[in-house]
Design an enzyme around this catalytic site. Structure first.
Site, PDB file in Angstrom:
ATOM      1  N   ARG A   1       3.979   6.924  -1.225  1.00 63.39           N
ATOM      2  CA  ARG A   1       5.352   7.372  -0.938  1.00 63.39           C
ATOM      3  C   ARG A   1       5.399   8.869  -0.674  1.00 63.39           C
ATOM      4  O   ARG A   1       6.275   9.355   0.041  1.00 63.39           O
ATOM      5  CB  ARG A   1       6.270   6.943  -2.102  1.00 63.39           C
ATOM      6  CG  ARG A   1       5.895   7.511  -3.420  1.00 63.39           C
ATOM      7  CD  ARG A   1       6.508   6.740  -4.591  1.00 63.39           C
ATOM      8  NE  ARG A   1       5.817   5.477  -4.871  1.00 63.39           N
ATOM      9  CZ  ARG A   1       6.170   4.612  -5.822  1.00 63.39           C
ATOM     10  NH1 ARG A   1       7.231   4.855  -6.570  1.00 63.39           N
ATOM     11  NH2 ARG A   1       5.502   3.512  -6.029  1.00 63.39           N
TER      12      ARG A   1
ATOM     13  N   LYS B   1      -7.074   4.585 -11.489  1.00 58.50           N
ATOM     14  CA  LYS B   1      -6.973   3.125 -11.570  1.00 58.50           C
ATOM     15  C   LYS B   1      -8.131   2.591 -12.403  1.00 58.50           C
ATOM     16  O   LYS B   1      -9.135   3.284 -12.587  1.00 58.50           O
ATOM     17  CB  LYS B   1      -7.090   2.527 -10.153  1.00 58.50           C
ATOM     18  CG  LYS B   1      -5.858   2.684  -9.280  1.00 58.50           C
ATOM     19  CD  LYS B   1      -6.075   1.993  -7.935  1.00 58.50           C
ATOM     20  CE  LYS B   1      -4.926   2.192  -6.983  1.00 58.50           C
ATOM     21  NZ  LYS B   1      -3.676   1.511  -7.380  1.00 58.50           N
TER      22      LYS B   1
HETATM   23  N1  BES Z   1      -2.172   1.474  -3.039  1.00 55.97           N
HETATM   24  C1  BES Z   1      -1.458   1.119  -4.195  1.00 55.97           C
HETATM   25  C2  BES Z   1      -0.714  -0.228  -4.049  1.00 55.97           C
HETATM   26  C3  BES Z   1      -1.594  -1.436  -3.919  1.00 55.97           C
HETATM   27  C4  BES Z   1      -1.975  -2.146  -5.032  1.00 55.97           C
HETATM   28  C5  BES Z   1      -1.976  -1.884  -2.680  1.00 55.97           C
HETATM   29  C6  BES Z   1      -2.756  -3.268  -4.905  1.00 55.97           C
HETATM   30  C7  BES Z   1      -2.765  -3.008  -2.536  1.00 55.97           C
HETATM   31  C8  BES Z   1      -3.151  -3.701  -3.652  1.00 55.97           C
HETATM   32  C9  BES Z   1      -0.408   2.194  -4.515  1.00 55.97           C
HETATM   33  O1  BES Z   1      -0.743   3.472  -4.144  1.00 55.97           O
HETATM   34  C10 BES Z   1      -0.218   2.197  -5.994  1.00 55.97           C
HETATM   35  O2  BES Z   1      -1.164   2.461  -6.674  1.00 55.97           O
HETATM   36  N2  BES Z   1       0.981   1.850  -6.422  1.00 55.97           N
HETATM   37  C11 BES Z   1       1.268   1.752  -7.805  1.00 55.97           C
HETATM   38  C12 BES Z   1       2.615   2.373  -8.031  1.00 55.97           C
HETATM   39  C13 BES Z   1       2.933   2.633  -9.479  1.00 55.97           C
HETATM   40  C14 BES Z   1       2.052   3.716 -10.034  1.00 55.97           C
HETATM   41  C15 BES Z   1       4.383   3.023  -9.584  1.00 55.97           C
HETATM   42  C16 BES Z   1       1.296   0.279  -8.193  1.00 55.97           C
HETATM   43  O3  BES Z   1       1.687  -0.564  -7.385  1.00 55.97           O
HETATM   44  O4  BES Z   1       0.869  -0.031  -9.298  1.00 55.97           O
HETATM   45 ZN    ZN Z   2      -1.937   4.476  -5.613  1.00 52.79          ZN
END
Ligand code: BES
Ligand code: ZN
Ligand code: ZN
Length: 492
Positions: A345, A271
């Site tokens: 997931r 990230k």
């Molecule tokens: N933990 C994150 C989702 C999240 C984002 C929670 C912001 C709280 C605040 C999750 O694991 C993630 O990174 N999801 C990605 C999925 C994508 C790579 C398909 C997302 O939401 O960008």
């Molecule tokens: Zn994530």
């Protein structure tokens, strides 16, 4: 903050205590207010006539008489729901917090039915306590704002024993909510997966059966989807199982499953700095399951509840899983990992499959900070609700409206699921950018078979920076009341 309940006839005037009278519009001055009036030689009627105070919802008027400070606090026409009474309590807490008294007395002498008064007072007390939560343990000087902390609330009421009992119940529910808030607020260098396990183990003291599956055990079970996520971290991965057997005559149970990613860096699909700033809260779903299990056990609900949390840390490392890797989940379904940041997931795939297979619950509700996209869709006000069962989703929606843990139903059409098919494996862990919250939910659906199931994407609701009537900013404790109420209404 402590509560003591005292018979209203034992009211003692005290100079250094604030007396709070809950007041309805256009209602004559209560017996006890009259007593104070006589004693302190102030004419409250005249004061009221010369003020704009109308006893509207949450409105207040401070009277600083020489021997008894009094706060008149409006509750309007009392036509409200439980939730609005709680909010009234939150407003009352904010009102009295700044006044500098250590002890306040809440005097309940309303001209209303006993039943109504019981409800009003118990919910107001819930709201007061709820709004008082702060996470200040890492501040050396946590009274830096120079405010004297409110220590005691004396409640003068006719319904002494009932209010006492309600305070106990409030304490059980808030005990769970505060645990969830603590866990979600705790930084990831403190709340590691090991520390999370310690927190689960401590539940055996309140009658919860605890079982912790370690990496070896999960390996034997074939939980490679979950295990793959933790490979890049020094912290070990676990599956925490909590069982509350409140109805020993019945085998049936329901299950709550939570995503417990103690920190989500994104893994090798790293990230951005901004994107991982809040990722200590990525165990928020597991935090809700913990809070709910605690409240359920403290209240000794007569139902059987299984709580399961998948605990991992998602970090980049030489050992971390890579984009393009393929894993075989416990279900046998293979998953191509195209983005290591879509890890929740993967954790849930195995946690859901295991829970369903082992406990055959009547229904499963999972909670996860699963996608950023759900925040774009619903903001911080409602969680996304995805379900394969209309009865279940309707009851979650309704209880949400009642408790204030709001949800909004999202679609789960087959077409969204089609985006998650891989060319080299059964599934892939990301689809297209559009509708990604629904695709994530569709992915989970592959691991629960035909069991009634609901997935709550709580990414937007576990943390809220702005204040509300019942919340002072930070971790919200969202969902504990919702799960507690669902469990409470269960017949087995
Ligand atoms: N933990 C994150 C989702 C999240 C984002 C929670 C912001 C709280 C605040 C999750 O694991 C993630 O990174 N999801 C990605 C999925 C994508 C790579 C398909 C997302 O939401 O960008
Ligand atoms: Zn994530
Ligand atoms: Zn995550």
């Amino acid at each position: 903050m402590q509560f003591t309940v005292i018979d209203i006839n034992e009211l003692i005037f005290k100079k250094n205590e604030l007396f709070i009278f809950i007041i309805q519009p256009k209602i004559e001055i209560s017996t006890y207010l009259k007593k104070i009036q006589n004693k302190s030689k102030i004419d409250i009627k005249i004061i009221l006539e010369n003020s704009n105070f109308k006893a509207k919802f949450g409105e207040s008027l401070l009277i600083r008489s020489s021997n008894q400070p009094i706060l008149l606090f409006g509750c309007d026409d009392l036509i409200y729901t439980n939730l609005t009474y709680e909010k009234l309590g939150g407003i009352l807490f904010s009102t009295i917090k700044d006044l500098g008294f250590k002890t306040v007395s809440l005097i309940s002498d309303l001209k209303i039915s006993s039943a109504k008064e019981k409800k009003l007072i118990s919910k107001i007390l819930f709201g007061i306590k709820s709004k008082s939560y702060e996470f200040k343990k890492y501040k050396n000087n946590n009274i830096s704002d120079n405010k004297i902390k409110l220590k005691f609330i004396k409640i003068y009421s006719k319904n002494q024993s009932f209010i006492q009992k309600q305070i106990e119940t409030n304490g059980h529910i808030l005990g769970g909510i505060f645990l969830t808030k603590d866990l979600t607020s705790e930084p990831a260098n403190i709340l590691t997966t090991d520390e999370f396990v310690n927190q689960i183990k401590a539940f055996s003291e309140i009658g919860i059966e605890v079982e912790i599956l370690d990496e070896d055990q999960m390996n034997k079970l074939g939980m490679n989807a979950l295990l793959g996520v933790g490979k890049g971290s020094k912290s070990k991965s676990y599956l925490g199982v909590m069982r509350w057997n409140g109805n020993k005559k019945e085998k049936k149970n329901i299950a709550f499953v939570g995503k417990g990613v103690c920190f989500d860096s994104g893994g090798l699909s790293l990230k951005s700095g901004r994107g991982m700033m809040d990722m200590k809260e990525d165990m928020g779903g597991a935090g809700i399951v913990m809070g709910a299990m605690k409240s359920i056990a403290l209240q000794k609900l007569k139902t059987n509840i299984i709580g399961v949390v998948g605990l991992v840390e998602n970090m980049p490392d030489a050992n971390a899983q890579r984009p393009g890797d393929v894993v075989r989940s416990m279900s046998g379904k293979t998953i191509e990992i195209l983005n290591t940041d879509a890890e929740g997931r993967l954790v849930l795939a195995d946690a859901l499959y295991y829970t369903n297979k082992k406990y055959k619950p009547e229904f499963i509700i999972n909670l996860a900070t699963l996608t950023g996209a759900i925040i774009s869709a619903l903001g911080n006000e409602r969680a996304g609700l995805f379900s394969n069962n209309d009865n279940l989703s309707k009851s979650i929606f309704d209880i949400g409206e009642e408790t204030g843990d709001l949800v909004w139903k999202m679609p789960l059409d087959k077409i969204y699921g089609a985006k998650m098919k891989s060319s080299i494996a059964d599934l892939k862990n990301i689809g297209t950018a559009e509708g990604s919250s629904i695709q994530a939910a569709s992915f989970l659906k592959n691991f629960i078979g035909t069991t009634p199931w609901a997935h709550l994407d709580v990414a937007g609701v576990v943390w809220k920076n702005n204040q509300t009537e019942l919340h002072s900013g930070g971790a919200t404790g969202w969902g504990v009341k919702l799960l507690f109420e669902i469990a409470k209404r269960q017949k087995y």
